[in-house]
Enzyme design. Structure first.
Site, PDB file in Angstrom:
ATOM      1  N   ALA A  29       0.709  -1.473   0.150  1.00 49.84           N
ATOM      2  CA  ALA A  29       0.057   0.010   0.240  1.00 49.84           C
ATOM      3  C   ALA A  29       0.790   1.349  -0.001  1.00 49.84           C
ATOM      4  O   ALA A  29       0.171   2.237   0.261  1.00 49.84           O
ATOM      5  CB  ALA A  29      -1.122   0.184   1.172  1.00 49.84           C
ATOM      6  N   THR A  31       2.487   2.479  -2.706  1.00 52.43           N
ATOM      7  CA  THR A  31       2.451   2.927  -3.887  1.00 52.43           C
ATOM      8  C   THR A  31       1.326   2.517  -4.802  1.00 52.43           C
ATOM      9  O   THR A  31       0.588   1.630  -4.484  1.00 52.43           O
ATOM     10  CB  THR A  31       3.985   2.638  -4.611  1.00 52.43           C
ATOM     11  N   TYR A 182       3.771 -14.881 -14.847  1.00 49.34           N
ATOM     12  CA  TYR A 182       2.826 -13.870 -14.420  1.00 49.34           C
ATOM     13  C   TYR A 182       1.282 -14.329 -14.634  1.00 49.34           C
ATOM     14  O   TYR A 182       0.547 -14.341 -13.547  1.00 49.34           O
ATOM     15  CB  TYR A 182       2.916 -12.561 -15.063  1.00 49.34           C
TER      16      TYR A 182
END
Length: 306
Positions: A29, A31, A182
């Site tokens: 949290a 960025t 990913y």
């Protein structure tokens, strides 16, 4: 061009609900959309816990949020999702020091990195994006149940559509590709949401997963060299979301009153969407749960969630 920009901005959370007296924990949290989510939660009056790997950046973000919202109840906790020891330490801290946990937002992530390994030897993207959050969530379930009605929000990606869970090579040691890794981790997020929601039926703890959109954040830092990112970023600025715009679906899932009796669904642009067919495979979701529990050495008592 203005109409195009408004279209790419996507949905906006319209809920005005207050969160006074509520506690929200957000991973990553300091960025990007994580910070914007934290800012919104603080503006609603919540006690907000920023769970960050880099606590220096975390404290800077917390100071900014306190200043901008006037909410002094913004805390920073150390969390390295690439370390199961760190995950367990944070969970223990929260269990011992927080009276309740009303919203858990699994936001942190890593994208398209080289073939790195976590502290425990797992492939980095699967380890951080899925396993770390899996362990953290399960460890905090008792507190979330105690705080019901409560919510768990999992930030996934449309990339799950291209993913496959490589059960025979989960760390992709045989054939590592950053995009393949990913996509696997983001599919794991959706399957985890599905299985967790099924296990939590009747507990008052609802689970949501989402695609935030294509966003201009630090998450893309491994995709291109800095100079190329600057050029591409300038050209695409009109076509991608700002972090504030990208946080809207996370915020929607965390607070919107219309979702009070809904769990296990996938969202984008503040609306339910249909995930890929292989993200709706209940057998794969259970198999992934069992594998994940084994990989993080989850206690037998924790495996039977519900």
């Amino acid at each position: 061009m203005l109409a195009l920009r408004r279209w790419t901005a996507g949905g906006v959370c319209q809920s005005k609900v207050r969160l006074d007296g509520k506690t929200v924990l957000i991973t990553g949290a300091n960025t990007g959309i994580g910070k914007e989510t934290a800012l919104d939660m603080a503006q609603r009056g919540a006690r907000v816990i920023l769970a960050c790997r880099d606590t220096t950046k975390g404290h800077a973000a917390a100071d900014d949020i306190r200043h901008r919202t006037g909410n002094g109840n913004v805390q920073v906790k150390k969390l390295d999702l690439a370390s199961l020891q760190s995950v367990r330490a944070l969970a223990k801290d929260i269990q011992e020091n927080e009276q309740h946990l009303d919203i858990l937002i699994n936001n942190a992530g890593i994208m398209m990195c080289p073939k790195w390994k976590t502290e425990d030897g797992f492939e980095m993207q699967f380890g951080v994006n899925h396993l770390g959050h899996f362990l953290l969530t399960v460890c905090l379930l008792d507190l979330l149940k105690k705080s019901a009605p409560s919510r768990i929000v999992i930030v996934s990606s449309i990339a799950h559509k291209h993913g496959r869970i490589h059960f025979d090579d989960i760390n992709l040691d045989k054939d590592y590709k950053s995009d393949k890794s990913y996509s696997q981790s983001k599919l794991a997020n959706v399957l985890f949401c599905r299985e967790l929601a099924a296990r939590l039926q009747g507990t008052g703890v609802n689970v949501y997963c989402l695609h935030p959109g294509v966003i201009n954040t630090e998450l893309t830092r491994h995709l291109l060299p800095n100079w190329a990112l600057k050029i591409v970023g300038t050209l695409l600025m009109m076509l991608i979301k700002t972090p504030q715009e990208g946080a809207q679906t996370t915020i929607f899932c965390a607070v919107d009153e219309s979702l009070a009796n809904v769990s296990g669904l996938y969202y984008s642009d503040c609306a339910p969407k249909t995930p890929a067919p292989h993200a709706q495979d209940d057998a794969a979701a259970k198999k992934l749960w069992d594998l994940s529990a084994s990989m993080v050495s989850l206690a037998e008592t924790q495996q039977s969630v519900g």
